[in-house]
Design an enzyme around this catalytic site. Structure first.
Site, mmCIF file in Angstrom:
data_model
loop_
_atom_site.group_PDB
_atom_site.id
_atom_site.type_symbol
_atom_site.label_atom_id
_atom_site.label_comp_id
_atom_site.label_asym_id
_atom_site.label_seq_id
_atom_site.Cartn_x
_atom_site.Cartn_y
_atom_site.Cartn_z
ATOM 1 C CE LYS A 1 59.893 61.183 -42.139
ATOM 2 N NZ LYS A 1 58.562 61.799 -42.336
ATOM 3 C CG ASP B 1 57.624 64.427 -44.598
ATOM 4 O OD1 ASP B 1 58.343 63.420 -44.577
ATOM 5 O OD2 ASP B 1 56.391 64.392 -44.756
ATOM 6 C CE LYS B 2 58.419 61.393 -51.944
ATOM 7 N NZ LYS B 2 57.130 61.359 -52.685
#
Length: 697
Positions: free
Chosen positions: A565, A378-379
């Site tokens: 996601k 996850d960024k």
């Protein structure tokens, strides 16, 4: 907080007292070095019985007619046979007592194992010897059984010593919490037991002292060593409003702390809980080892019975010879090495991980981690800090635009930063904070703002040093009728914030979500390990691609909604990849659960992340590399131990049964079988202990 374990089996760890579900023995306090508690007391017990029986073992050897004949000693000893019986009986009952107790527990739980075999072997030998003394004339096995028991006691003493080294770290973790604390109440300081502290209590922590409980700093500044809990090697600065963790060490300043968590809710208690759960969980290879150990138990009895029948009936060598080889076969096949091969490794693994800020919730997850082919990050908050930083300031050369507080007509980057920070200083928006932080970092003096006006979602405006300063996005500039110049705004991934002075565009401040310094190195290391990487983000494609390019990501998923996601994880899995998901453990819960290995990063004091297999205490992507490295090193140790434990039995059982005797004359006597069996157990434990020296890189 007390934990309980089986004195004979360190793999059994419970929160409450009771009996071992495997052997039925009473559980004892884990790590307690007091009399008759913990592995230390078992180590002491085996050592004591070994040294007490040793002189009698030597006496039994001297009293044995066979030994005296071998040595050429022709001395008649009055009542020698009866004396040998008394000495042998003492060694059998006193030296063999711990094995009988453990065997009783195994039999009562129908979990037949090593102690059942040991008790069976020495009972068969002793019973045969008593019969040879009183019922029929013949050679007894007293000295063989005596030396066998002696070797067993020696082996278990050394083994318990090694096992204590493998399990003692969890008890050391419990000792992190200091027993007392300085309670501040009505202006007075009183020393109280740490266990008596309640939420909202206020405690004083002096320089050099351990912080007694999780809390929030309400006064004072200091640096705190958190390495023993989070694995972070550098001291962490703490000031008012910061969280602190119980068990960490306050270094150079006094801190006043308000208690936020007590008892089982504290970070150390949660870590201990996760470590115990990890030690209780079993990797798939452990189930294989358990089945093999159970099969080996019955194989040992069959091998012993077969050896006796062969050497007594098929190739007759007498009852003593047949019984000796039967006992040897049973003893050498005891599956203790196989039983210890995996638990010792998992125990050390969980503690090694905890010391490095890597908490393993399920050993199955760690076992799979060695096979990972794709790591999905996850960024925001994982690869990046989740906070904006200034990457550049672009000046607009505007005529007749100057700072009124000085004569020079040239406006610098620092001028724009200082004026923008003055307008944004009261805003809580992450972009505004990024501008203010950059000004502070450059030690710029931020002036006062007057006539402040906020434009939600667009920016803000105010009077600074007699000038009207507007800071915001393009929409705000258009509304304020600021003439926009065709300035290049740098990389597409940057966020431009326009700064206007007295209605004229002075420059553009470019900001970006700050990429963690460790992220690029972590991606490179993963590539070196043959693992591909992907990034999940809700950012627009331009921004996501720019970050992905900078980090050298193999795959970038942009504009991904939180609920989507999990579909990206499924997409990679459908391509045949073993996927690990790295996220914050809250918003990413579904994707963490869907992945083969869920890794929650940056848990800090909130370590009980339910959806993850592995919990990382720090916001450091390099710890993902360490976790996979730990998985690979752990698997390597497990394989080494299993190869040794099984390979040893393949060689030892036939040899003990006498297959090499007819052609080569090689015979494995019971005492040598016991020594070999004990040595194999000690070897797997020490091999596991070598894992403690491993560098997770």
């Amino acid at each position: 907080m007390k934990m309980y374990t089986c004195p004979m089996d360190p793999d059994v760890i419970k929160d409450e007292p009771g009996n071992c579900p495997k052997c039925g023995m009473k559980l004892v306090v884990m790590g307690d070095h007091g009399a008759h508690e913990g592995h230390a007391s078992m180590e002491y017990d085996f050592r004591k019985r070994f040294f007490i029986t040793l002189p009698f073992v030597i006496l039994s050897i001297f009293l044995s007619p066979m030994i005296r004949m071998w040595l050429g000693i022709d001395v008649a000893i009055p009542f020698g046979e009866m004396l040998l019986f008394v000495v042998g009986a003492f060694i059998f009952f006193y030296g063999g007592w711990p094995f009988f107790i453990a065997a009783k527990g195994e039999i009562s739980t129908r979990n037949y194992g090593m102690m059942t075999l040991v008790a069976f072997a020495i009972t068969v030998g002793f019973t045969f010897s008593v019969a040879a003394t009183f019922l029929f004339p013949g050679e007894s096995l007293y000295w063989e059984i005596a030396t066998l028991i002696s070797v067993f006691l020696l082996g278990h003493w050394l083994e318990m010593r090694a096992v204590r080294g493998a399990t003692g770290a969890l008890a050391e973790l419990a000792k992190l919490i200091p027993p007392s604390a300085h309670l501040l109440k009505d202006g007075k300081v009183t020393d109280v037991q740490t266990s008596e502290l309640k939420i909202k209590d206020v405690v004083l922590v002096k320089p050099g002292e351990k912080i007694p409980v999780d809390g929030i700093v309400i006064d004072g500044e200091s640096s705190v060593n958190e390495s023993m809990v989070t694995g972070e090697s550098r001291p962490i600065g703490k000031k008012k409003g910061d969280k602190v963790i119980g068990g960490t060490i306050n270094q150079d300043g006094s801190l006043t702390i308000e208690v936020a968590k007590t008892g089982a809710d504290t970070a150390v208690s949660q870590i201990m809980k996760l470590v115990r759960e990890a030690q209780a969980s079993k990797p798939n290879v452990q189930h294989l080892a358990d089945k093999a150990a159970n099969v080996l138990t019955f194989a040992a009895i069959i091998a012993g019975g077969g050896a006796f029948l062969f050497w007594f009936f098929i190739e007759p060598r007498g009852a003593v010879f047949a019984a000796t080889l039967a006992v040897s076969a049973i003893v050498v096949a005891c599956p203790h090495a196989l039983g210890l091969a995996i638990p010792t490794v998992t125990t050390i693994t969980s503690m090694l991980g905890a010391k490095n800020g890597i908490l393993i919730k399920d050993m199955k997850g760690l076992e799979i981690a060695r096979k990972i082919s794709y790591v999905v990050f996850d960024k925001t908050g994982t690869l990046t800090k989740g906070e904006f930083g200034v990457v550049d300031v672009i000046l607009n050369e505007v005529k007749n635009l100057k700072i009124k507080s000085r004569d020079s007509s040239l406006i610098t980057q620092n001028d724009i930063l200082k004026l923008a920070a003055a307008v944004e200083v009261q805003s809580q928006h992450s972009i505004a904070q990024g501008i203010v932080n950059e000004a502070k970092k450059k030690n710029l003096e931020i002036p006062q703002v007057k006539e402040f006006k906020s434009f939600p979602g667009k920016g803000a405006q105010g009077k600074v040093d007699g000038m009207t300063v507007a800071v915001g996005n393009k929409v705000l500039m258009e509304e304020l009728k600021v003439k926009m110049e065709d300035l290049k705004t740098g990389k597409k991934g940057n966020t431009p914030i326009f700064a206007a002075i007295d209605g004229k565009l002075a420059g553009i401040i470019l900001l970006a979500d700050i990429i963690r310094e460790e992220s690029k190195e972590a991606v490179k290391r993963l590539h070196d390990m043959g693992i591909k990487t992907a990034m999940l983000t809700g950012d627009v494609k331009d921004v996501a691609d720019e970050v992905g390019k900078e980090l050298d990501m193999d795959t970038v998923f942009a504009q991904v909604l939180p609920e989507d996601k999990v579909n990206k994880i499924k997409q990679l899995q459908a391509q045949g990849n073993i996927v690990a998901m790295v996220g914050d453990g809250v918003n990413d819960a579904p994707s963490l659960t869907q992945s083969h290995v869920g890794i929650a990063i940056g848990a800090g004091t909130d370590v009980a992340v339910e959806s993850a297999d592995i919990v990382l205490m720090k916001n450091d992507p390099m710890d993902v590399v360490k976790a996979i490295s730990l998985s690979r090193k752990t698997n390597s140790k497990m394989i080494q131990n299993l190869i040794w434990a099984t390979g040893y039995n393949v060689f030892a059982i036939p040899t003990a049964a006498g297959v090499l005797y007819l052609n080569l004359g090689i015979l494995l006597r019971p005492e040598w079988a016991a020594l070999l069996m004990s040595a194999s157990s000690i070897i797997v434990v020490f091999n596991a202990l070598l894992l403690r020296r491993a560098k997770l890189d």
